[in-house]
Design a protein around this motif. Sequence first.
Motif, short mmCIF file in Angstrom:
data_model
loop_
_atom_site.label_atom_id
_atom_site.label_comp_id
_atom_site.label_asym_id
_atom_site.label_seq_id
_atom_site.Cartn_x
_atom_site.Cartn_y
_atom_site.Cartn_z
N UNK A 23 0.47 -9.91 -1.03
CA UNK A 23 -0.11 -8.93 -0.12
C UNK A 23 -1.40 -8.33 -0.67
N UNK A 24 -2.30 -7.98 0.24
CA UNK A 24 -3.43 -7.14 -0.09
C UNK A 24 -2.95 -5.70 -0.25
N UNK A 25 -3.87 -4.80 -0.52
CA UNK A 25 -3.56 -3.38 -0.58
C UNK A 25 -4.75 -2.62 -0.03
N UNK A 26 -4.55 -1.36 0.28
CA UNK A 26 -5.64 -0.49 0.71
C UNK A 26 -6.20 0.23 -0.51
N UNK A 27 -7.47 0.54 -0.47
CA UNK A 27 -8.09 1.30 -1.55
C UNK A 27 -7.43 2.67 -1.66
N UNK A 28 -7.44 3.23 -2.86
CA UNK A 28 -6.78 4.52 -3.09
C UNK A 28 -7.44 5.66 -2.31
N UNK A 29 -8.65 5.44 -1.80
CA UNK A 29 -9.31 6.49 -1.01
C UNK A 29 -8.64 6.67 0.35
N UNK A 150 -4.72 2.58 8.07
CA UNK A 150 -4.33 3.68 8.97
C UNK A 150 -3.04 4.35 8.50
N UNK A 151 -2.00 3.55 8.25
CA UNK A 151 -0.73 4.16 7.86
C UNK A 151 -0.82 4.78 6.47
N UNK A 152 -1.74 4.28 5.62
CA UNK A 152 -1.96 4.90 4.31
C UNK A 152 -2.55 6.30 4.46
N UNK A 206 3.74 6.16 5.68
CA UNK A 206 3.24 6.48 4.34
C UNK A 206 4.13 5.87 3.25
N UNK A 207 5.43 5.99 3.43
CA UNK A 207 6.36 5.41 2.45
C UNK A 207 6.20 3.90 2.40
N UNK A 208 6.05 3.27 3.56
CA UNK A 208 5.85 1.82 3.61
C UNK A 208 4.52 1.42 2.97
N UNK A 209 3.48 2.19 3.24
CA UNK A 209 2.15 1.87 2.69
C UNK A 209 2.15 1.90 1.17
N UNK A 210 2.99 2.75 0.58
CA UNK A 210 3.02 2.87 -0.88
C UNK A 210 3.61 1.63 -1.55
N UNK A 211 4.24 0.75 -0.78
CA UNK A 211 4.78 -0.49 -1.36
C UNK A 211 3.68 -1.54 -1.55
#
Length: 227
Positions: A23-29, A150-152, A206-211
């Motif tokens: 998986x990719x990830x979103x930037x911490x920003x 978005x969900x992040x 948010x909880x899902x995005x943290x995975x």
Amino acid sequence: SLASARDITRLLAIPLERVLVVYLAADSSYRPLPPTECVPVLERLGIRPPYVLYLGGFDVRKNLESLLIAWARTRGALGDARLVIAGRLPATDSAFAPHPHRLSAQRGLGDDVCFTGWVDEADKPALYSAARAFAFPSQYEGFGLPVLEAISCGTPAIVGAGSSLEEIAGPGGLVVDPGDVPALTDALVSLVREDALRTRLSALGLAHAHTFNWETTAQQTLTAYRS
């Protein structure tokens, strides 16, 4: 995504055990921002809350026409909410990339839709965070990074079924058939009007995005090379 892995197996006849999903990830920003940080960005972009956000490309696969038709059908149900369409618009109107200005005008949407044009990467977290919902009813995506962004930011997503988007949005989104305009309309109305639903999906998203995180991406990529 797992959806891409299934397509690779089906179309290219590569055994599934030879495909490793990383998986990719979103930037911490990309995180929930308070209104005080969002307001300057929204004012600069000419956006007045409340709004639903679309941010992404404009080729026909993105299914923006269905979103605009659905938005037209919400008239009278969403008060002064607007649809914000962000991103650099197509240079020309074509079958591959129907120009959203024409699609919006055909539905008589006028000021109900706000076009921001190109958005700087630094402004995107505020744009996501202040939205009531993120609408991304794409017909096909291999991953769908805007949904994860978005969900992040704590913003529930409305996503198209049938490819990777259900997987990426997880419990932080409502899933609709990309061709089902009434279902898309209902989802838009629900997320704009129902605070409890929006709050619940925001927390789950948010909880899902943290995975999703870049350390795991790096470790799994290294494992793939070593194998």
